[in-house]
Design an enzyme around this catalytic site. Sequence first.
Site, short mmCIF file in Angstrom:
data_model
loop_
_atom_site.label_atom_id
_atom_site.label_comp_id
_atom_site.label_asym_id
_atom_site.label_seq_id
_atom_site.Cartn_x
_atom_site.Cartn_y
_atom_site.Cartn_z
N GLU A 78 -3.59 -0.26 4.33
CA GLU A 78 -3.66 1.00 3.60
C GLU A 78 -4.59 2.01 4.27
OE1 GLU A 78 -3.93 -2.03 2.21
OE2 GLU A 78 -1.94 -2.04 1.23
N PHE A 103 -4.08 -0.57 -4.43
CA PHE A 103 -4.47 -0.57 -3.02
C PHE A 103 -4.98 0.81 -2.59
CE2 PHE A 103 -0.85 -3.87 -2.62
CZ PHE A 103 -1.66 -4.84 -3.18
N ARG A 186 8.87 4.03 -10.97
CA ARG A 186 9.94 3.78 -10.02
C ARG A 186 11.06 2.96 -10.64
NH1 ARG A 186 11.72 -1.08 -8.91
NH2 ARG A 186 12.08 -0.47 -6.75
#
Length: 332
Positions: A78, A103, A186
């Site tokens: 990340e 993250f 999502r």
Amino acid sequence: MNTAATAAKPRLKTSAMIASFADPGQKTTSAPFGHALVKAAEENPAIVGLTADLGKYTDMHIFAQAYPERFFQMGMAEQLLFGAAAGMAQTGLVPFASTYSVFAARRAYDFLCLDIAEPNLNVNIVGGLPGLTTGYGPSHQATEDMAIFRGMPNLTIVDPCDAVDIEQAVPQLAASDGPTYLRLLRGKVPSVLDEYGYTFELGKAKVLRGGADVVFVSSGLMTMRALQAAKDLAADHVDVAVVHTPTIKPFDAATVLAEVDTDRLVVTLENHSVIGGLFETVASAAVQAGIGRRIVPIGLPDEFLHAGALPTLHERYGLSVDRIKQTVLASL
């Protein structure tokens, strides 16, 4: 154990990892972020997409299929993801970088802060699994992401309710100056705001419905729940207004406080810890404006949450429509 009561109530089941919060039969849109990004990229050749090995799970794979030459798979790193996005933005590109919210907030905060926010670059961070949208427990439940990010200068924070919010937000995020953080919904995402004549405006809250007794101030998927609860509470002769605040920072205090500064019960609803999110944003704005109103928070507790089926967890932690109604009736 009351076996009769247990048998009477069916077990609530969903996939623990990527669980839909849509109700059975509810109108949904598939991968609204991915398709909106493709549409925005058609009009803006500077838009690029990056992900940290999570394209399929953040709907970034839709963009990757449409524009493979503008998509960058950065692997499970990340910090590298955000550093590369910062470098691309320095050259005039408009990166959308996707990973899980945990993250982005916990592992790569410093890179977002110093590489992106401090130089005020147009990098758009897309965080999947915000709040309680997965049953995988504390390692994946980003219950404190907004609290972590609210103190970062220059960073715009958007907590969309549904597919309508996401589809309309993406081009505005791309066109805005400075970095943004989008709490991604999502997969098959409900579409509810189109029933209220709503349009997303970055930095603006919207009054979706009026009500004489209670004011709901909500963000994210909890606006959907707020609208459902408002309809149900009418059966108890409770008239509920709903104010949707998709932009948490910068906060539209003028619109929200105009609704808060009445004699109605004020309730905030958020898919986030009650520490550092929408509740404290509204309360702080009210105090600074000299408004002495009681504000009842509906949100996640200040603790690490359990793993399990998502509907069961929403009921347990007070985010379900039934629990919202109970809280309101107990507070009147």
